[in-house]
Design an enzyme around this catalytic site. Structure first.
Site, PDB file in Angstrom:
ATOM      1  N   HIS A   1     -52.376  -4.604  26.979  1.00  0.00           N
ATOM      2  CA  HIS A   1     -53.826  -4.834  27.057  1.00  0.00           C
ATOM      3  C   HIS A   1     -54.203  -6.289  27.269  1.00  0.00           C
ATOM      4  O   HIS A   1     -55.363  -6.606  27.492  1.00  0.00           O
ATOM      5  CB  HIS A   1     -54.517  -4.344  25.778  1.00  0.00           C
ATOM      6  CG  HIS A   1     -54.356  -5.268  24.614  1.00  0.00           C
ATOM      7  ND1 HIS A   1     -53.173  -5.424  23.953  1.00  0.00           N
ATOM      8  CD2 HIS A   1     -55.233  -6.110  24.012  1.00  0.00           C
ATOM      9  CE1 HIS A   1     -53.317  -6.313  22.980  1.00  0.00           C
ATOM     10  NE2 HIS A   1     -54.549  -6.753  23.001  1.00  0.00           N
TER      11      HIS A   1
HETATM   12  N1  UDP Z   1     -53.248   0.171  17.614  1.00  0.00           N
HETATM   13  C1  UDP Z   1     -53.773   1.412  17.306  1.00  0.00           C
HETATM   14  N2  UDP Z   1     -53.917   2.330  18.313  1.00  0.00           N
HETATM   15  C2  UDP Z   1     -53.556   2.068  19.598  1.00  0.00           C
HETATM   16  C3  UDP Z   1     -53.015   0.803  19.903  1.00  0.00           C
HETATM   17  C4  UDP Z   1     -52.890  -0.136  18.896  1.00  0.00           C
HETATM   18  O1  UDP Z   1     -54.079   1.692  16.153  1.00  0.00           O
HETATM   19  O2  UDP Z   1     -53.729   2.955  20.452  1.00  0.00           O
HETATM   20  C5  UDP Z   1     -53.106  -0.828  16.546  1.00  0.00           C
HETATM   21  C6  UDP Z   1     -51.747  -1.459  16.424  1.00  0.00           C
HETATM   22  O3  UDP Z   1     -50.877  -0.651  15.685  1.00  0.00           O
HETATM   23  C7  UDP Z   1     -52.069  -2.754  15.723  1.00  0.00           C
HETATM   24  C8  UDP Z   1     -53.407  -3.109  16.307  1.00  0.00           C
HETATM   25  O4  UDP Z   1     -53.965  -1.914  16.825  1.00  0.00           O
HETATM   26  O5  UDP Z   1     -52.228  -2.554  14.344  1.00  0.00           O
HETATM   27  C9  UDP Z   1     -53.203  -4.122  17.382  1.00  0.00           C
HETATM   28  O6  UDP Z   1     -54.301  -4.253  18.124  1.00  0.00           O
HETATM   29  P1  UDP Z   1     -54.268  -4.846  19.599  1.00  0.00           P
HETATM   30  O7  UDP Z   1     -52.943  -4.639  20.195  1.00  0.00           O
HETATM   31  O8  UDP Z   1     -55.458  -4.271  20.266  1.00  0.00           O
HETATM   32  O9  UDP Z   1     -54.577  -6.388  19.359  1.00  0.00           O
HETATM   33  P2  UDP Z   1     -53.666  -7.652  19.066  1.00  0.00           P
HETATM   34  O10 UDP Z   1     -52.827  -7.362  17.853  1.00  0.00           O
HETATM   35  O11 UDP Z   1     -52.865  -7.935  20.284  1.00  0.00           O
HETATM   36  O12 UDP Z   1     -54.653  -8.734  18.778  1.00  0.00           O
END
Ligand code: UDP
Length: 367
Positions: free
Chosen positions: A208
């Site tokens: 993403h």
């Molecule tokens: N996550 C979720 N469902 C999904 C994809 C990710 O619950 O379909 C969770 C993942 O396990 C983690 C969090 O969302 O806890 C991460 O979010 P994201 O990847 O959007 O953001 P980042 O961590 O890169 O800031």
């Protein structure tokens, strides 16, 4: 004593759930939650509030879409108004999104104490919007709760010892979340059976980050690498972020593995716990892989979580198909290395709330 928590994006709901639950133990503190609206679909927002028992937001700004300037500007305006109405003692922001930056800026200009959870992380890549958000938020925060010693060292390198801010090693709230919710997730989620996946027999992936989605060549190379992994090594499953889906559809990029809509936290935990390994450009997922003893192939050129790379739990594969395939091939034949405690062991929520309660009792935070 009132605290205003600003959330807006998926990872912030997960982090806020941990702090919110711990804050309830401190009777003198009343938390108000403001949701900017940055993530708004049910499966990107309300499902997290329901599953994780996060109190319903008191304020919802319903702001999403537009460029960074439009989004951040509208949030700034909306948050400023709510801070003026509520007059909280402190404003709590999480992570590195536009909601984080807008919350911190609005609060600081109204002379409110700014508290940043997940402070001090750096990718040293100033093309990442998240990096800009982190650096500015950290600089204007009064209390910086850092998940790792790496984060503390980053702040020291930037001269934070000379600023009037307080740096606290809290550990990582995402570890608290995994420990707290994993049993419940195993009881409630049937996603592995429903998708007819074999436990320990598939690869979980997410994509993403703007550096991958906004560059069609990079995105295509990643997908091609994962197509080959799916065809020749193990089935691949991708809960697809809505923004990534739009770009894939617009550019007609061919996916030969399973894609599903984004899932809630419980389904995600189940997928992580049952996967053979993870391929991702997500920050949170890199650590969740480690918490669940899974290798992570990171689809980026750098990471904020360098202790995972240094410890041999995580490999940076960038976007090149060959490097992704090679990393997966190596990892599936290598036992997961012994672990050390890198992220505080699940006490971050308690440490943060205890510290906040002491600050709020002190004169400095009196409104
Ligand atoms: N996550 C979720 N469902 C999904 C994809 C990710 O619950 O379909 C969770 C993942 O396990 C983690 C969090 O969302 O806890 C991460 O979010 P994201 O990847 O959007 O953001 P980042 O961590 O890169 O800031």
């Amino acid at each position: 004593m009132k605290i205003l928590t600003i959330v807006g994006a998926r990872p912030q709901f997960i982090k806020a759930a941990v702090v919110s639950r711990n804050l309830e133990k401190y009777l003198g503190i009343k938390e108000y939650i403001l949701h900017t609206g940055q993530n708004y679909d049910n499966n990107m927002s309300s499902i997290f509030f329901e599953e994780m028992d996060i109190p319903k937001p008191h304020f919802h700004l319903n702001i999403h879409g537009g460029g960074h300037g439009v989004m951040t500007g509208k949030m700034l305006e909306g948050i400023e108004q709510k801070i003026q109405e509520l007059n909280p003692a402190a404003v709590l922001v999480y992570g590195d999104t536009n909601s984080t930056l807008a919350g911190a800026l609005a609060a600081k200009k109204l002379h409110k104490k700014v508290v940043h959870v997940e402070a001090g992380l750096r990718s040293f890549n100033m093309r990442m919007p998240e990096e800009i958000n982190r650096i500015i938020t950290d600089r204007i925060s009064d209390v910086l709760f850092c998940p790792t010693t790496t984060a503390i060292n980053n702040l020291k390198q930037e001269g934070f010892d000379n600023f009037h801010s307080e740096i606290v090693l809290s550990g990582d709230v995402m570890q608290d979340a995994v420990l707290f919710y994993q049993d419940k997730a195993s009881q409630i989620s049937h996603i592995v059976d429903n998708l007819q996946l074999q436990p320990n027999g598939f690869i979980l992936t997410t994509i993403h980050r703007a550096e991958n989605t906004d560059n069609v060549a990079r995105l295509t190379a990643i997908i091609n690498g994962l197509n080959t992994v799916h065809r020749t090594i193990l089935p691949v499953i991708l809960p697809l972020h809505p923004r990534t889906r739009q770009i894939i559809e617009k550019n007609g990029i061919d996916i030969h593995f399973t894609i599903i809509d984004p899932v809630g936290y419980f389904d995600m935990l189940q997928l992580i716990m049952n996967a053979t390994l993870i391929c991702t450009d997500s920050g949170g997922l890199q650590k969740e892989a480690y918490f669940c003893n899974k290798y992570c192939v990171t689809l980026r050129d750098e990471t904020e979580w360098i202790e995972l790379v240094e410890g041999g739990y995580n490999r940076l594969a960038g976007s090149e198909s060959e490097r992704i395939i090679e990393a997966v091939t190596d990892y599936i034949k290598t036992p997961f290395p012994p672990k050390v405690e890198l992220y505080g062991g699940g006490l971050a929520g308690e440490i943060i709330c205890h510290h906040l309660s002491q600050l709020i009792d002190s004169e400095v935070y009196a409104v």
